[in-house]
Design a protein around this motif. Structure first.
Motif, PDB file in Angstrom:
ATOM      1  N   LYS A  21       0.271   4.274   2.366  1.00 57.50           N
ATOM      2  CA  LYS A  21       0.609   3.956   3.749  1.00 57.50           C
ATOM      3  C   LYS A  21       2.131   4.034   3.949  1.00 57.50           C
ATOM      4  CE  LYS A  21      -0.117   0.425   7.181  1.00 57.50           C
ATOM      5  NZ  LYS A  21      -0.291  -0.993   7.283  1.00 57.50           N
ATOM      6  N   LEU A  22       2.871   3.519   2.983  1.00 50.36           N
ATOM      7  CA  LEU A  22       4.334   3.581   3.077  1.00 50.36           C
ATOM      8  C   LEU A  22       4.810   5.028   3.144  1.00 50.36           C
ATOM      9  CD1 LEU A  22       5.924   0.977   0.612  1.00 50.36           C
ATOM     10  CD2 LEU A  22       5.677   0.851   3.076  1.00 50.36           C
ATOM     11  N   ILE A  23       4.162   5.870   2.333  1.00 53.91           N
ATOM     12  CA  ILE A  23       4.549   7.288   2.308  1.00 53.91           C
ATOM     13  C   ILE A  23       4.265   7.930   3.676  1.00 53.91           C
ATOM     14  CG2 ILE A  23       4.017   9.551   1.273  1.00 53.91           C
ATOM     15  CD1 ILE A  23       5.172   8.141  -0.993  1.00 53.91           C
ATOM     16  N   GLU A  24       3.094   7.640   4.237  1.00 51.34           N
ATOM     17  CA  GLU A  24       2.753   8.193   5.562  1.00 51.34           C
ATOM     18  C   GLU A  24       3.802   7.775   6.578  1.00 51.34           C
ATOM     19  OE1 GLU A  24       0.727  10.392   6.505  1.00 51.34           O
ATOM     20  OE2 GLU A  24      -0.359  10.563   4.602  1.00 51.34           O
ATOM     21  N   GLN A  25       4.187   6.496   6.519  1.00 53.11           N
ATOM     22  CA  GLN A  25       5.198   5.995   7.465  1.00 53.11           C
ATOM     23  C   GLN A  25       6.531   6.715   7.267  1.00 53.11           C
ATOM     24  OE1 GLN A  25       5.272   1.826   6.694  1.00 53.11           O
ATOM     25  NE2 GLN A  25       3.578   1.370   8.074  1.00 53.11           N
ATOM     26  N   ALA A  26       6.885   6.924   5.976  1.00 57.87           N
ATOM     27  CA  ALA A  26       8.162   7.590   5.689  1.00 57.87           C
ATOM     28  C   ALA A  26       8.147   9.021   6.213  1.00 57.87           C
ATOM     29  CB  ALA A  26       8.434   7.569   4.190  1.00 57.87           C
ATOM     30  N   ILE A  27       6.989   9.703   6.046  1.00 56.23           N
ATOM     31  CA  ILE A  27       6.884  11.087   6.540  1.00 56.23           C
ATOM     32  C   ILE A  27       7.061  11.092   8.063  1.00 56.23           C
ATOM     33  CG2 ILE A  27       5.304  13.049   6.839  1.00 56.23           C
ATOM     34  CD1 ILE A  27       3.998  12.185   4.154  1.00 56.23           C
ATOM     35  N   ALA A  39       8.238  -3.727   0.085  1.00 58.41           N
ATOM     36  CA  ALA A  39       7.851  -2.562   0.888  1.00 58.41           C
ATOM     37  C   ALA A  39       9.076  -1.920   1.528  1.00 58.41           C
ATOM     38  CB  ALA A  39       6.847  -2.984   1.954  1.00 58.41           C
ATOM     39  N   ALA A  40       9.985  -2.754   2.027  1.00 59.69           N
ATOM     40  CA  ALA A  40      11.164  -2.204   2.721  1.00 59.69           C
ATOM     41  C   ALA A  40      12.005  -1.368   1.769  1.00 59.69           C
ATOM     42  CB  ALA A  40      11.999  -3.336   3.282  1.00 59.69           C
ATOM     43  N   GLU A  41      12.143  -1.862   0.542  1.00 60.26           N
ATOM     44  CA  GLU A  41      12.981  -1.126  -0.413  1.00 60.26           C
ATOM     45  C   GLU A  41      12.307   0.177  -0.848  1.00 60.26           C
ATOM     46  OE1 GLU A  41      15.902  -4.344  -2.437  1.00 60.26           O
ATOM     47  OE2 GLU A  41      14.079  -3.857  -3.535  1.00 60.26           O
ATOM     48  N   LEU A  42      11.007   0.111  -1.105  1.00 57.39           N
ATOM     49  CA  LEU A  42      10.315   1.336  -1.507  1.00 57.39           C
ATOM     50  C   LEU A  42      10.319   2.345  -0.360  1.00 57.39           C
ATOM     51  CD1 LEU A  42       7.275   0.211  -3.666  1.00 57.39           C
ATOM     52  CD2 LEU A  42       9.562   0.895  -4.364  1.00 57.39           C
ATOM     53  N   ASP A  76       0.867  -1.175   0.000  1.00 58.01           N
ATOM     54  CA  ASP A  76       0.000   0.000   0.000  1.00 58.01           C
ATOM     55  C   ASP A  76       0.916   1.241   0.000  1.00 58.01           C
ATOM     56  OD1 ASP A  76      -1.769   1.982   0.477  1.00 58.01           O
ATOM     57  OD2 ASP A  76      -2.750   1.035   2.200  1.00 58.01           O
ATOM     58  N   ILE A  77       1.107   1.837  -1.162  1.00 51.60           N
ATOM     59  CA  ILE A  77       2.061   2.948  -1.287  1.00 51.60           C
ATOM     60  C   ILE A  77       1.692   4.148  -0.400  1.00 51.60           C
ATOM     61  CG2 ILE A  77       3.052   4.655  -2.890  1.00 51.60           C
ATOM     62  CD1 ILE A  77       4.133   2.231  -3.944  1.00 51.60           C
ATOM     63  N   GLN A  87      -2.921  -1.235  -4.983  1.00 53.95           N
ATOM     64  CA  GLN A  87      -1.745  -1.807  -4.330  1.00 53.95           C
ATOM     65  C   GLN A  87      -0.819  -2.317  -5.428  1.00 53.95           C
ATOM     66  OE1 GLN A  87      -2.669  -4.666  -1.289  1.00 53.95           O
ATOM     67  NE2 GLN A  87      -3.033  -2.970   0.122  1.00 53.95           N
ATOM     68  N   ILE A  88       0.459  -2.336  -5.151  1.00 53.98           N
ATOM     69  CA  ILE A  88       1.371  -2.850  -6.180  1.00 53.98           C
ATOM     70  C   ILE A  88       2.233  -3.968  -5.587  1.00 53.98           C
ATOM     71  CG2 ILE A  88       1.462  -0.559  -7.276  1.00 53.98           C
ATOM     72  CD1 ILE A  88       4.485  -0.588  -6.505  1.00 53.98           C
ATOM     73  N   PHE A  89       2.731  -4.825  -6.471  1.00 58.28           N
ATOM     74  CA  PHE A  89       3.533  -5.953  -6.010  1.00 58.28           C
ATOM     75  C   PHE A  89       4.990  -5.491  -5.961  1.00 58.28           C
ATOM     76  CE2 PHE A  89       5.384 -10.235  -6.287  1.00 58.28           C
ATOM     77  CZ  PHE A  89       4.638 -10.840  -5.285  1.00 58.28           C
TER      78      PHE A  89
END
Ligand SMILES: Nc1ncnc2c1ncn2[C@@H]1O[C@H](COP(=O)(O)OP(=O)(O)OP(=O)(O)O)[C@@H](O)[C@H]1O
Ligand SMILES: [Mg+2]
Length: 506
Positions: free
Chosen positions: A344-350, A384-387, A341-342, A379-381
């Motif tokens: 969500k990943l962005i929120e976490q990164a922020i 997650a850790a790398e993105l 879930d991109i 969602q994309i395949f």
């Protein structure tokens, strides 16, 4: 034949003249009988002479004939021999012509082979140089010319250390290598070219005639292979690994911190609950102890204890958020791909960047961070850790650009993150209104170790690692558009399925 009959006629005339002379002589003498007799004798003599002459003539004629026949025979033999000789000469001539033709074909084939070999050697992107036993250049390929600027003609015959002074060898060392008949390999020689480090693998292959060392036939082939890209890639991988193990370490610490943090939060919550007037039981328990709870809360308020407790609670909750972020981070196996879930990943990164304690943190409150994703963003395949790592790098770069000391923006500072779907891909854009990127460095920012930041502030690996993750591991694309003074936008395009079937333009 005509000559012979002419000769006979002359002979006959001569005999008749002799007869007439004799007859005249006899008449002149006046003695008839004696004259007739004498005449007869003379005639007889003359006839005999004539007969003899004729016989002689006949004999010589026969001899002549035989000689002529012999001559004819010789002539024939000679003609035969000439014919045979001419024939054999023709044959030899033909053979010679065939040999010349063959020679021409061999010469053409040799030329072709030479050209082919030269093309092959020149197609090798490495510097390839042939040297004789004394170290003088015998061959110099195009890559050698391109890298050094020294032409084939100039290099030929000059000593290799003059033509290629960057070789880390002395004349004696080269001679020893050539005489040893064993290859010499020196890897990852570092050189500075155009103020940038470049790496080369040096290999020297002594010419091996298969026999013992022979000064005349010896020499060596020197190969210099530019391995800069490989070394940079290896460094990137190392950095990638390092970052992932740092992530694991952070996750380990987060896990360990989770329990004591839980205890702190739980207990602070209890203290707040047990010191508030709102809870009836607090007043009752205090009364049982002969204490006036109003006075206690008064004292606490005067000493700002509830404020301190709120601070502890808030800080504890923030720490809890960081910890759970880190834990989530670590749950993503580094190389393992999953449905991600991109947004969500962005929120976490922020969140992560906000709490990571970076130097620019103090000024980050001034930056407005907004996100806008398509409502049906898929969602994309992916890993997650790398993105996550990519988004952290890009966000951190944006924050660093906006808060850099030499940049003063008159208005609001912002970072916008947006995402939308395009066919079977997703596109994520991270823009900032910082100083932007100068035109002359735009082509270099994705190169490993390229940084404009001070020593200790940047390693110049953030974007190269991100580039590697997006293009190599996710078959995506990453690009930048920026006008100096007007901010920068990084655009990432990723295939939803994690696989790329068609090429695309970003
Ligand atoms: N948003 C941005 N605005 C302006 N310049 C940028 C931006 N992002 C990157 N750059 C430029 O690109 C360079 C390379 O970035 P990269 O992330 O690879 O390395 P770094 O940030 O210098 O160091 P590191 O990421 O290793 O700490 C930066 O030094 C900076 O000059
Ligand atoms: Mg960076």
């Amino acid at each position: 034949m005509e000559q012979i009959s002419a000769k006979h006629n002359i002979q006959r005339c001569f005999v008749l003249s002799l007869c007439l002379c004799a007859t005249n002589t006899c008449f002149a003498a006046g003695k008839e009988v004696e004259a007739s007799f004498t005449l007869l004798i003379i005639i007889a003599g003359l006839l005999i002479i004539q007969t003899l002459l004729i016989a002689g003539l006949q004999r010589s004629r026969l001899k002549n004939k035989a000689a002529r026949n012999l001559l004819k025979l010789h002539q024939k033999e000679l003609e035969q021999k000439i014919q045979e000789r001419t024939h054999s000469l023709h044959q030899k001539n033909n053979e010679l012509e065939t040999a010349i033709q063959n020679q021409k074909i061999i010469a053409i084939q040799l030329q072709d082979t030479k050209r082919h070999l030269q093309t092959m050697i020149n197609s090798v992107p490495d510097i390839l140089v042939g040297v004789a036993a004394d170290g003088n250049v015998t061959y110099w390929n195009i890559a050698a010319f391109e890298k050094t600027g020294v032409s084939f003609d100039k290099a030929l015959g000059t000593h290799i250390l003059t033509a290629l002074p960057q070789l880390p060898l002395s004349d004696e060392q080269l001679t020893t290598i050539i005489r040893s008949q064993k290859p010499f390999i020196n890897q990852q020689l570092q050189q500075i070219e155009n103020e940038e480090p470049r790496f080369y693998d040096l290999r020297i292959y002594p010419l091996n005639s298969g026999q013992s060392f022979n000064e005349q036939a010896s020499g060596a082939v020197i190969q210099l292979k530019d391995v800069t890209k490989r070394i940079q890639l290896e460094n990137m991988m190392i950095q990638n690994e390092k970052m992932s193990s740092l992530g694991e370490l952070a996750a380990g610490i987060a896990h360990e911190m989770n329990n004591p943090l839980g205890v702190i939060l739980h207990n602070v919550q209890n203290i707040i609950r047990r010191t508030t007037l709102e809870l009836q039981s607090n007043t009752e328990v205090a009364a049982k102890q002969n204490i006036n709870f109003n006075e206690v809360t008064n004292y606490l308020n005067v000493r700002e204890i509830p404020q301190f407790l709120d601070n502890i609670k808030e800080a504890g909750e923030r720490a809890g958020k960081i910890v759970s972020n880190m834990l989530e981070f670590s749950h993503n196996n580094h190389n393992e791909k999953n449905w991600v879930d991109i947004p969500k990943l962005i929120e976490q990164a922020i969140e992560f960047n906000r709490n990571a304690g970076f130097a620019e943190q103090s000024k980050m409150a001034d930056i407005k961070v907004t996100t806008s994703f398509d409502s049906e963003f898929p969602q994309i395949f992916a890993s997650a850790a790398e993105l996550q790592q990519v988004f952290l790098n890009l966000l951190r770069n944006a924050y660093q650009a906006l808060t850099s000391d030499d940049y003063e923006h008159p208005g609001e500072l912002y970072v916008n993150i947006s995402g939308h779907q395009k066919k079977s891909d997703v596109i994520i854009e991270i823009s900032d209104n910082g100083p932007g990127i100068k035109e002359n460095i735009k082509d270099h920012i994705f190169e490993p170790f390229f940084t404009t930041k001070e020593v200790g502030k940047g390693t110049g690996l953030g974007l190269s690692v991100s580039y590697f993750i997006i293009t190599e591991h996710h078959k995506g694309k990453i690009s930048v558009s920026s006008q100096y003074g007007k901010g920068a936008t990084f655009k990432i395009r990723l295939p939803m399925s994690g696989e790329r079937q068609f090429s695309f333009d970003i």
